[in-house]
Design an enzyme around this catalytic site. Structure first.
Site, mmCIF file in Angstrom:
data_model
loop_
_atom_site.group_PDB
_atom_site.id
_atom_site.type_symbol
_atom_site.label_atom_id
_atom_site.label_comp_id
_atom_site.label_asym_id
_atom_site.label_seq_id
_atom_site.Cartn_x
_atom_site.Cartn_y
_atom_site.Cartn_z
ATOM 1 N N GLU A 182 1.288 -0.739 0.071
ATOM 2 C CA GLU A 182 0.196 -0.151 -0.035
ATOM 3 C C GLU A 182 1.128 1.709 0.129
ATOM 4 O OE1 GLU A 182 -3.107 0.288 -0.681
ATOM 5 O OE2 GLU A 182 -3.157 -2.064 -0.554
ATOM 6 N N ASP A 194 3.419 -3.937 -6.548
ATOM 7 C CA ASP A 194 4.291 -4.966 -5.186
ATOM 8 C C ASP A 194 5.656 -5.599 -5.790
ATOM 9 O OD1 ASP A 194 1.441 -6.487 -4.700
ATOM 10 O OD2 ASP A 194 1.876 -7.537 -6.440
#
Length: 472
Positions: free
Chosen positions: A304, A390
């Site tokens: 995040e 990611d």
């Protein structure tokens, strides 16, 4: 500014036919809305056979117990059936409402309400507010059985529903109340700008919309969210220490770290952050904390924070503003177009006046096929951002070392990619998420890559940074 207005005027000259040609816009909307619904039904039928597969993808074979995989397949199959039936049901209802003239009726009803209250036709903004809420409540009634079934049958059957009937009704009434409290002033200001700015409303309306969006960033978590969920400071402990250390190393402006009682309504898990550039707040669902280890939740937050680091929310805001500009740039041609209103059943007097809210609603309906295509593009961009976030988690340790924020003796973050992979698997297993996904279905519906795609990419990221493949 003059250059902008001249270009917008040029667009309107190319769309001048809208105001004079007697095009059957209602048939156009019916045709294309049905085309979109049938396309979405086709995608569901492409996806449906995958729920009959008896084994998970090879990359997940060691992580899905056979009974859990079978449960996830049954859950996916039930959701697909519901989506297919509810999509067709909603389209039938919308088509019927359109054919019986619900929009002209609602405008006339709003006028009668104002007349009963002692107001005349000159109060267009008041009539527009009554019109909007009349349509909202009428459209809510047919969809209510679907919401009840989804909550108390579908989600209940698969063990996710925690919502009681009393809470369901309370949430619905709160949502309606908020719609009135926030929606009425918003619509009034929205329409006032049209009246004040005339045909040069585009930049002013965009500025208003942007201001509203930024204001909601402050208002929603402080005033609205507490009406539905309890936000509590995350208790001191390993998880809080991990997240605060991570935020500190990244210079993330963390102001509050919350745990939210998501289990009050559902067993599904999530985590997110919000706030202004200089003051951010992280919210973690209690279900995520319960179902995942602290180091895995930290990896989810690292992902995040990757969105924050690469300015993904800001980039999406810019894209949304460009999208809004395109819509508003096309709208003036439909704002002063009596043939459009006449084709939807409005009388000559109303069509000649061209109420702004009516014209904008019909314009949005006309844009249905275009918005479906735009949605695919936005999903593509969102998926690229997910890959990047990611990768950020995988490369976090090396990046912090280069910046001098992580010394050789510090606790390592080199396994953040593996931890993120484990967290994603845990979330998918606990949420009974679909693991076999048709590529075309995913391209149309999903803003995130599939689990198998993300795990393969995480493995590739690990290898590319000089690591080696590890078992998740």
């Amino acid at each position: 500014m003059e250059f902008l207005h001249s270009q917008l005027a040029n667009v309107q000259r190319h769309l001048a036919f809208v105001a004079v040609d007697p095009i059957n816009w209602r048939a156009y909307v019916q045709g294309f809305s049905w085309a979109v619904t049938l396309w979405e039904s086709y995608l569901l039928l492409r996806q449906y056979p995958l729920y009959s597969l008896t084994k998970p993808p090879p990359v997940l074979a060691d992580h899905f117990a056979q009974d859990l995989f079978e449960k996830s397949q049954l859950y996916g199959k039930d959701k697909a059936k519901f989506s297919l039936i509810s999509g067709l049901y909603k389209q039938v209802v919308d088509s019927i409402l359109l054919e019986v003239g619900i929009y002209p009726w609602a405008w006339g009803f709003a006028g009668k309400v104002l007349a009963w209250a002692g107001y005349g036709n000159e109060y267009e903004i008041l009539q527009s507010i009554v019109f909007a809420f009349t349509l909202f409540f009428i459209s809510s009634i047919p969809s209510m059985p679907l919401s009840i079934y989804q909550t108390f049958v579908l989600e209940e059957k698969h063990g996710f529903n925690k919502t009681t009937p009393a809470l369901f009704i309370t949430d619905m009434l709160k949502s309606w109340g908020l719609g009135i409290v926030i929606g009425a002033p918003f619509l009034a200001a929205f329409l006032k700008i049209f009246k004040w700015a005339g045909d040069r409303f585009v930049p002013w309306l965009m500025a208003f919309m942007l201001t509203f969006q930024i204001s909601m960033v402050i208002i929603y978590p402080t005033l609205i969210q507490p009406l539905f969920n309890k936000l509590s400071p995350l208790p001191a402990g390993d998880l809080r220490t991990r997240i605060e250390n991570l935020a500190g190393k990244l210079s993330f402006p963390l102001k509050h770290l919350y745990e939210i009682d998501g289990s009050k309504r559902s067993s599904h898990s999530n985590a997110y952050f919000f706030g202004l550039p200089w003051s951010k707040h992280i919210v973690i669902f209690d279900t995520l904390i319960k179902e995942s280890k602290s180091e895995e939740v930290e990896a989810v937050l690292a992902h995040e924070l990757g969105h924050w680091y690469y300015l993904h929310p800001t980039k999406l805001l810019v894209i949304s503003q460009f999208h809004l500009f395109t819509i508003l740039g096309l709208f003036p041609a439909f704002l002063h177009a009596p043939p459009v209103l006449r084709s939807f059943g409005f009388g000559k007097d109303v069509a000649a006046q061209g109420p702004t809210v009516v014209a904008f609603l019909l314009f949005q309906m006309i844009l249905t096929p275009l918005e479906s295509i735009v949605g695919i593009g936005l999903n593509f961009i969102s998926r690229q951002f997910e890959w990047q976030a990611d990768r950020f988690a995988c490369e976090l340790q090396g990046m912090l070392k280069e910046q001098g924020k992580l010394k050789d003796g510090d606790e390592g973050m080199g396994d953040m990619g593996e931890r993120l992979g484990k967290a994603l698997i845990t979330l998918h297993v606990k949420n009974l998420s679909t693991v076999w996904v048709d590529w075309l279905y995913s391209a149309y519906h999903h803003s995130h890559p599939t689990l198998t795609e993300r795990l393969k990419a995480l493995e590739a990221f690990q290898i590319s940074k000089g690591g080696h493949k590890k078992e998740l």
